[in-house]
Design a protein around this motif. Structure first.
Motif, PDB file in Angstrom:
ATOM      1  N   LEU A  66      -2.732 -10.194  27.134  1.00 14.19           N
ATOM      2  CA  LEU A  66      -2.661 -10.663  28.527  1.00 14.19           C
ATOM      3  C   LEU A  66      -1.750  -9.738  29.348  1.00 14.19           C
ATOM      4  O   LEU A  66      -2.026  -9.446  30.512  1.00 14.19           O
TER       5      LEU A  66
ATOM      6  N   PRO B 299       2.701 -18.413  32.313  1.00 13.03           N
ATOM      7  CA  PRO B 299       1.966 -19.568  32.826  1.00 13.03           C
ATOM      8  C   PRO B 299       0.783 -19.908  31.918  1.00 13.03           C
ATOM      9  O   PRO B 299       0.425 -19.138  31.037  1.00 13.03           O
ATOM     10  N   SER B 300       0.195 -21.063  32.179  1.00 19.76           N
ATOM     11  CA  SER B 300      -0.928 -21.502  31.357  1.00 19.76           C
ATOM     12  C   SER B 300      -2.268 -21.152  32.009  1.00 19.76           C
ATOM     13  O   SER B 300      -3.313 -21.586  31.545  1.00 19.76           O
ATOM     14  N   GLU B 301      -2.197 -20.459  33.136  1.00 16.49           N
ATOM     15  CA  GLU B 301      -3.446 -20.102  33.811  1.00 16.49           C
ATOM     16  C   GLU B 301      -3.579 -18.571  33.849  1.00 16.49           C
ATOM     17  O   GLU B 301      -2.593 -17.873  34.061  1.00 16.49           O
ATOM     18  N   PHE B 302      -4.796 -18.130  33.633  1.00 16.99           N
ATOM     19  CA  PHE B 302      -5.040 -16.678  33.561  1.00 16.99           C
ATOM     20  C   PHE B 302      -4.594 -15.955  34.828  1.00 16.99           C
ATOM     21  O   PHE B 302      -3.853 -14.989  34.776  1.00 16.99           O
TER      22      PHE B 302
ATOM     23  N   LYS C  19      -5.610 -22.528  26.398  1.00 17.36           N
ATOM     24  CA  LYS C  19      -6.038 -22.747  27.778  1.00 17.36           C
ATOM     25  C   LYS C  19      -6.491 -21.443  28.441  1.00 17.36           C
ATOM     26  O   LYS C  19      -7.586 -21.350  29.018  1.00 17.36           O
ATOM     27  N   ILE C  20      -5.627 -20.431  28.305  1.00 19.46           N
ATOM     28  CA  ILE C  20      -5.927 -19.179  28.998  1.00 19.46           C
ATOM     29  C   ILE C  20      -7.187 -18.526  28.447  1.00 19.46           C
ATOM     30  O   ILE C  20      -8.054 -18.087  29.195  1.00 19.46           O
ATOM     31  N   TYR C  21      -7.282 -18.548  27.096  1.00 16.33           N
ATOM     32  CA  TYR C  21      -8.446 -17.853  26.522  1.00 16.33           C
ATOM     33  C   TYR C  21      -9.719 -18.649  26.730  1.00 16.33           C
ATOM     34  O   TYR C  21     -10.809 -18.074  26.866  1.00 16.33           O
TER      35      TYR C  21
ATOM     36  N   GLU D  56     -10.259 -20.301  29.384  1.00 18.16           N
ATOM     37  CA  GLU D  56     -10.552 -19.942  30.776  1.00 18.16           C
ATOM     38  C   GLU D  56     -11.200 -18.548  30.842  1.00 18.16           C
ATOM     39  O   GLU D  56     -12.225 -18.342  31.511  1.00 18.16           O
ATOM     40  N   LEU D  57     -10.555 -17.628  30.064  1.00 13.84           N
ATOM     41  CA  LEU D  57     -11.043 -16.247  30.060  1.00 13.84           C
ATOM     42  C   LEU D  57     -12.480 -16.186  29.515  1.00 13.84           C
ATOM     43  O   LEU D  57     -13.342 -15.477  30.056  1.00 13.84           O
TER      44      LEU D  57
END
Lengths: 129, 922
Positions: free
Chosen positions: A10, A108-111, B723-725, B727-728
């Motif tokens: 990330l 954060p928890s959002e991309f 969560k992020i992945y 989403e990704l």
């Protein structure tokens, strides 16, 4: 310096997306990071970091020791340090700031939020020049 | 024919012719009187035969002047020049007095006395032309005078007194030898011819001069004066003076003077003695050897009442009482031996018959030859002294008695202080009281259960003791004391209203009692503990002093009784206490005021296995955990010192389990009525189990918090990655996935989000217990506003109306208040009734020392059955499908409120709404 592969990815993504003209070296634990600094001290040819993105919870050597090592380094001591952490603990933040951390970025928890790290690196580079 | 007449005839004769008349001349020649005439210059012009006979020479006419005498002397023997003779004076026109006398000396040296009668002859013009003088031969007459003078001289020379002649001007003309001796003159010339006044003492001088003048004027006088002799010695003189007319009309003083110095001194001494005797306070009496009074002074009159007239001439035996008949003979015998009787104290009788104490000093009086002729007696009234002596003696006796009483009481009180047989002590007290009050009998009664019972008695018979075994208030004397709360004195039982017409009267009299007084024995607290009664065989009025001593004794006795009762009570309570303590599961100990432990209960020995005879303030130390010892020791002695109770935790060695066990030790002082610590009681309560549970709980809590904290951190990271992945994956590869795959990824994402909330709430929950340091003041209104902002999304969505009263500022951490409001307001919005606009109202009302907040809603309400459950962790009443949530919110609220020692609860009516209330410190 990031042990978590997912997070390292990330961070890479954030820098890439920010289109920054940098070489990114990734150390996967604290020891690799300090060795990287020591190499820079030993040899002018070895790379010396302008910005260090430092996770706190690291195997082998915790983040605060890496930071201390960095600040003691001959060539790398003035690198801009951005601490990244899942936690938002004020105690942790304070400790790192005392050791010379310049910025603190809570993962954060959002991309799209995570990608904001790129902006932070850019302004650090701007300040470093 | 007078001389003057003669002279006149002669003058005429002389003036009338040249004395040619023979006859006349012859006649004149034949006159036995020497006559001569002179011219105006005094030259001899004529003389008769008698003049030749008298002068012893033939006067030379024309040559001799003024007088026919060969030489002329004044009567005192001083030579007189011829030109100073009376004839010369007369020719100078001076008056010549009659009767003046001179001494003439003949050429052969013999002397003759003559008296001249000169007259002057004047012419018709009254000029003195000559003089005529008759010289009367007075030698014979003078001779006769000289004999008298010789006789006088002889007398004068032999008298031992001073004879002197003093001229009017004070010149001493003559003084005999004794006189010279008196004035201290060695030779007559030392004083004779000098002025006598200078010998007179200055203070008498003026008077002496006056006297002298008066005597010289012809008066007689007798007077006294002092002289200061030539040797400076003062002498007192007494003089008798008379005028002495001398030839020539001069009067001088002839004085016979006696030296009275000795006599005066003796007189003065006598006067002084008399004055002393008269003014003496001591009676001074003299008597002869027959005992007859010869003198009697004023003090004697005062002392014995007889006047001097009454006493003098009487026998001194009239003063001596009949019971002392041999006293006077003995005194007289001693006096005859010449002995003196000094300060002889005896008794004498006055005129009025009363007796008087006297001290006599009797001295023998001797005459000049040393023979005792009488006695002088000095008597002094010593009644006062004797009275004082008797008073002192009485006082001494009283003091001795008092001292004995005091000593006795002192000994008694010492005895009382010592532990002893109580009845025996009471008997001793009573015996002392009887001795002090000079009573014949007595008793001490103690008040028990409202009646007096005899506890000690002395001298009372069985009948009395039986009758008065118990006395109720109001009965007899001691019962009257109870009623009156003060001492009762009955001086005579026979006339006392207390006994009048009562059987007790006969009994008392039968026991030989006529008087009684009873003193209450009053405790320091004012309570009557008993009565001390004294009985007398005869009517008796107690002396004030005896009563005061009895008061002291009564107080001591009351103390004794009180102490005895306290001891008895203490013993009883201690016995009860031990009985109780030994059955107690706790360890119990008791200590003396100084901390010396003198009792442990059975449980102590059971637990510690200590020696049963091991006592004292260190007897517990070996049992104590060495780590706790200094702390416990300090607490123990601090408590002993201050008298304050203590409460301290420590570990004692459990010999059964071979380990230390926790105990809480408590000690309480027991105080007497005066507030003094008399005893310490302590307990050791086993709190080991409690301690262990507490410790376990604390550790569990710590572990839980540690776990929750790290879990929330460590759990969050993978969730974030999920969560992020997810989403990704959706954003980058969404078009490569089918509907199911996208749905599954949505579940993954939703689960991760819920998990994330759960973890965050769990973190918040664990963090509420973390200490924060100092607590600042927080405005509740601001905290509510913050919560409202945090909840802005749901509030807007639900169109909820949130109102609040004026909210206070209070000492609570702002995060905590925010969390409270966020959870409670959030719940109120979340659990709203469908179709009804949520109305939420927040209030705060002050209670004592804290605030009560209320958050009311009009939501779905809560079934009362769950009003407790809802505050439990992870407890939910609804599924996530109905209302999303973690079941941690109210648990957090409760944890926060409890952290501030507050309380949170809910009041609800299902379907109508709920009100959550919580209290926080003000």
């Amino acid at each position: 310096v990031e042990d978590n592969e997912a997070d390292a990815f990330l961070i890479e993504e954030a820098i890439k997306m920010a289109n920054l003209p940098v070489f990114l070296h990734v150390a996967r634990n604290g020891e690799q990071a300090t060795q990287f600094f020591d190499r820079a001290d030993r040899s002018q040819d070895a790379p010396c970091p302008a910005v260090v993105i430092l996770d706190i919870n690291l195997p082998r050597k915790p983040g605060f020791e890496v930071l201390r090592h960095l600040r003691a380094s001959k060539r790398c001591h003035d690198a801009h340090v951005i601490v990244v952490s899942t936690s938002n603990s004020p105690a942790e933040r304070g400790q790192m700031a005392d050791l010379g951390a310049n910025d603190y970025f809570q993962k954060p928890s959002e991309f799209h939020n995570f990608m904001k790290l790129g902006d932070l690196v850019r302004s650090a580079l701007d300040g470093h020049k | 024919m007078t001389a003057a007449g003669n002279m006149s005839a002669l003058s005429d004769f002389v003036a009338g012719g040249d004395l040619k008349d023979r006859v006349f001349r012859d006649m004149v020649e034949a006159l036995p009187v020497a006559i001569y005439t002179t011219d105006a210059e005094g030259r001899l012009t004529w003389f008769n035969n008698a003049a030749v006979r008298l002068s012893g020479r033939v006067p030379q006419l024309g040559t001799d002047r003024w007088c026919i005498a060969w030489k002329i002397f004044l009567p005192d023997g001083a030579p007189l020049p011829h030109d100073r003779c009376s004839m010369a004076a007369a020719l100078r026109g001076e008056e010549i007095p009659n009767g003046i006398e001179f001494i003439g000396e003949r050429p052969d040296g013999t002397r003759f006395w003559f008296s001249p009668c000169p007259a002057v002859v004047r012419d018709s013009e009254d000029r003195i032309v000559g003089g005529i003088n008759l010289l009367v031969d007075i030698t014979d007459r003078k001779k006769a005078g000289t004999e008298a003078a010789e006789q006088f001289r002889a007398i004068v020379e032999t008298t031992p007194e001073c004879v002197k002649i003093i001229a009017r001007d004070g010149t001493l003309l003559f003084m005999n030898q004794p006189g010279l001796t008196m004035v201290g003159a060695k030779r007559p010339e030392d004083v004779i011819g000098a002025n006598i006044y200078k010998l007179i003492a200055p203070e008498h001088r003026a008077r002496f001069e006056t006297m002298n003048e008066r005597v010289c004027r012809g008066e007689k006088a007798a007077f006294e004066f002092d002289i200061i002799g030539l040797q400076g010695i003062r002498r007192q003189m007494e003089t008798h003076a008379a005028p002495l007319h001398q030839t020539g009309g001069v009067t001088v003083q002839l004085a016979l003077t006696r030296d009275v110095t000795q006599r005066k001194r003796a007189e003065r001494a006598a006067q002084l003695l008399g004055a002393i005797v008269d003014s003496s306070d001591d009676a001074i009496v003299s008597k002869n050897l027959d005992g007859i009074i010869t003198t009697w002074n004023a003090a004697a009159e005062r002392l014995f009442g007889y006047t001097a007239d009454e006493a003098v001439g009487q026998s001194v035996t009239m003063l001596i009482p009949e019971d002392r008949p041999d006293e006077e003979p003995r005194i007289l015998a001693r006096l005859r031996r010449g002995e003196r009787v000094d300060h002889f104290e005896t008794i004498r009788r006055r005129k009025d018959g009363t007796l008087v104490d006297v001290s006599l000093t009797i001295s023998p009086v001797k005459d000049a030859s040393g023979t005792v002729v009488g006695a002088s007696k000095i008597g002094r009234d010593i009644s006062e002294r004797k009275r004082a002596e008797r008073a002192i003696q009485a006082l001494n006796q009283q003091l001795t008695v008092d001292l004995a009483a005091m000593t006795r009481m002192q000994q008694l009180s010492t005895r009382m202080m010592q532990a002893g047989d109580f009845p025996e002590l009471l008997r001793e007290t009573l015996s002392s009281a009887i001795a002090i009050a000079d009573a014949d009998m007595g008793n001490i009664q103690l008040l028990e259960d409202g009646v007096l019972r005899i506890a000690a008695h002395q001298g009372l018979d069985k009948q009395f003791l039986d009758f008065f075994q118990t006395v109720r208030p109001g009965e007899a004397v001691s019962g009257t004391v109870l009623d009156r709360y003060s001492r009762v004195i009955v001086e005579d039982i026979a006339s006392s209203p207390i006994f009048a017409g009562k059987p007790s009267l006969g009994l008392m009299l039968g026991a030989g009692i006529r008087a009684v007084h009873s003193t209450p024995l009053v405790s320091r607290g004012g309570q009557v503990l008993g009565v001390l009664s004294m009985h007398y065989r005869v009517p008796h009025r107690p002396a004030e002093r005896d009563l005061r001593l009895l008061d002291i004794l009564a107080r001591q006795t009351a103390d004794l009784i009180e102490r005895k009762r306290a001891e008895t009570a203490l013993l009883a309570s201690e016995a009860r206490f031990r009985q109780l303590a030994d059955t107690m599961p706790q360890m119990v100990w008791a200590a003396q005021p100084d901390g010396f432990i003198d009792y442990y209960n059975e449980r102590w020995y059971d637990f510690t296995g200590c020696d049963r005879y091991l006592f004292g303030d260190q007897s517990w130390e070996q049992t104590l955990d060495p780590e706790d010892l200094p702390r416990v020791r300090r607490a123990y002695y601090d408590a002993i010192e201050s008298g304050e109770p203590y409460n301290i935790e420590y570990r004692l060695w459990d010999r059964r389990e071979q380990r230390m066990r926790w105990f809480v030790g408590r000690a309480l002082p027991v105080r007497d009525t005066r507030g003094r610590v008399v005893k310490w009681f302590g307990t050791c309560t086993d709190i080991d189990e409690q301690k262990r549970v507490e410790e376990d709980l604390r550790r569990a809590n710590q572990d839980l918090e540690q776990f929750a904290f790290s879990a929330s951190h460590d759990l969050q990271e993978p969730l974030r990655s999920i969560k992020i992945y997810s989403e990704l994956l959706t954003t980058r590869y969404g078009d490569q996935l089918d509907g199911d795959a996208r749905k599954f990824i949505g579940y993954v994402c939703g689960g991760a989000t819920r998990m994330e909330t759960l973890v965050r709430d769990l973190l918040a929950y664990t963090q509420t217990t973390k200490p924060d340091g100092s607590i600042e003041l927080t405005a509740a209104g601001e905290a509510l506003e913050y919560a409202r902002t945090a909840l802005a999304g749901v509030i807007t969505e639900s169109e909820a109306r949130i109102t609040a009263d004026r909210l206070p500022t209070l000492p609570v951490h702002p995060t905590h208040l925010q969390q409270l409001f966020q959870n409670l307001v959030g719940n109120a919005v979340k659990y709203r009734t469908l179709g009804r606009v949520p109305e939420i109202h927040v209030t705060a009302e002050p209670l004592k020392g804290h605030w009560m907040f209320s958050v009311s809603d009009n939501g779905i309400g809560i079934d009362p059955a769950y009003k407790e459950t809802i505050f439990g962790l992870f407890k939910r009443l609804h599924t996530n499908d109905e209302y999303s949530g973690t079941g941690i919110g109210l648990a957090i609220c409760q944890r926060i409120v409890e952290r501030y020692h507050g309380r949170i609860w809910v009041e609800s009516e299902p379907g109508r709404g709920s009100t959550f209330r919580f209290t926080l410190p003000g």
